[in-house]
Write a protein that holds these residues in place. Sequence first.
Motif, mmCIF file in Angstrom:
data_model
loop_
_atom_site.group_PDB
_atom_site.id
_atom_site.type_symbol
_atom_site.label_atom_id
_atom_site.label_comp_id
_atom_site.label_asym_id
_atom_site.label_seq_id
_atom_site.Cartn_x
_atom_site.Cartn_y
_atom_site.Cartn_z
ATOM 1 N N THR A 1 6.544 -12.063 45.694
ATOM 2 C CA THR A 1 5.730 -12.437 45.375
ATOM 3 C C THR A 1 3.927 -12.547 45.622
ATOM 4 N N TRP A 2 3.322 -12.090 44.821
ATOM 5 C CA TRP A 2 1.947 -12.242 45.068
ATOM 6 C C TRP A 2 0.944 -13.091 43.968
ATOM 7 N N MET A 3 -0.101 -13.660 44.553
ATOM 8 C CA MET A 3 -0.574 -14.306 43.925
ATOM 9 C C MET A 3 -2.575 -14.357 44.089
ATOM 10 N N PRO A 4 -3.100 -13.589 43.870
ATOM 11 C CA PRO A 4 -4.694 -13.195 43.737
ATOM 12 C C PRO A 4 -5.214 -14.021 43.725
ATOM 13 N N HIS A 5 -6.316 -14.517 45.005
ATOM 14 C CA HIS A 5 -6.967 -16.066 44.975
ATOM 15 C C HIS A 5 -8.457 -15.994 44.070
ATOM 16 N N ASP A 6 -8.784 -14.291 43.452
ATOM 17 C CA ASP A 6 -9.925 -14.531 42.651
ATOM 18 C C ASP A 6 -9.260 -14.505 41.464
ATOM 19 N N LEU A 7 -8.176 -14.483 41.079
ATOM 20 C CA LEU A 7 -7.332 -14.485 39.719
ATOM 21 C C LEU A 7 -6.800 -15.266 39.417
ATOM 22 N N VAL A 8 -6.879 -16.761 39.787
ATOM 23 C CA VAL A 8 -6.907 -18.427 39.787
ATOM 24 C C VAL A 8 -7.913 -19.014 39.854
ATOM 25 N N SER A 9 -7.376 -20.015 38.556
ATOM 26 C CA SER A 9 -8.081 -20.847 39.129
ATOM 27 C C SER A 9 -7.411 -22.428 38.238
ATOM 28 N N ALA A 10 -8.152 -23.539 38.441
ATOM 29 C CA ALA A 10 -7.752 -24.881 38.336
ATOM 30 C C ALA A 10 -8.700 -25.460 37.801
ATOM 31 N N PRO A 11 -8.750 -26.804 37.034
ATOM 32 C CA PRO A 11 -9.918 -28.202 36.866
ATOM 33 C C PRO A 11 -10.460 -28.368 38.129
#
Length: 222
Positions: free
Chosen positions: A184-194
Amino acid sequence: MTDIDEILHQATYRRGGARIYGVPDWSRTAVLVCNMQNCWTRPDQPFHRLLPDQDESFFDAVADFAAHARGQGGQIVWLRTMTGPAGSDTYWSTYLDNFVGAENRGPAIDALLPGTFSQALDDRMNADATDWIMDKPRFDAFLKTGLDERLRSAGIAGIVVIGTATNICCESTVRSAMGRDFATWMPHDLVSAPTVDGHLAGLRSVAQSFAEIAQSSTLLPG
């Protein structure tokens, strides 16, 4: 030290480095894109929120990454959150009736009804005929969707999760994927939040035990 640098530094205490898997084998990797639906991406829609250092170009970056991953042989999966009307089989009463206030519940349900403009995938994502578009009735994309079986049938061993929100749908899906033994990967620049706090909390817990957190450009060759 920036917030992301601090998070990645803290995540190294058990493994001696932030990188885990390196560049994905794109012939066996899927990109799970959470909630790039009009109700999240359009400024006049109910769930539209971005971090202070993000603007509308965030959505273009998500679409561009999906296009590049597709070009490398990756399977793109567009995940659309949905609900049915109250009382239906796909209505998540535990969440909607308890964690969403009465004044916001109706608009939230209306925004997530299949077949509506707000629940549809944003046209800017430029979905391809080879992509999968799947509706999910929970934060975790593996629940009540058949996603696990479909990925395994396609020979997928690795998963990149992007989209929104970092600490809700993205984190829930990453945790579930890792528990099913996908890389698993989660690119930090391609996720967002309120909120910034929610975003950083999601990155921190994911980086510690559930996925490799990295800049998206490092996951693509060249």
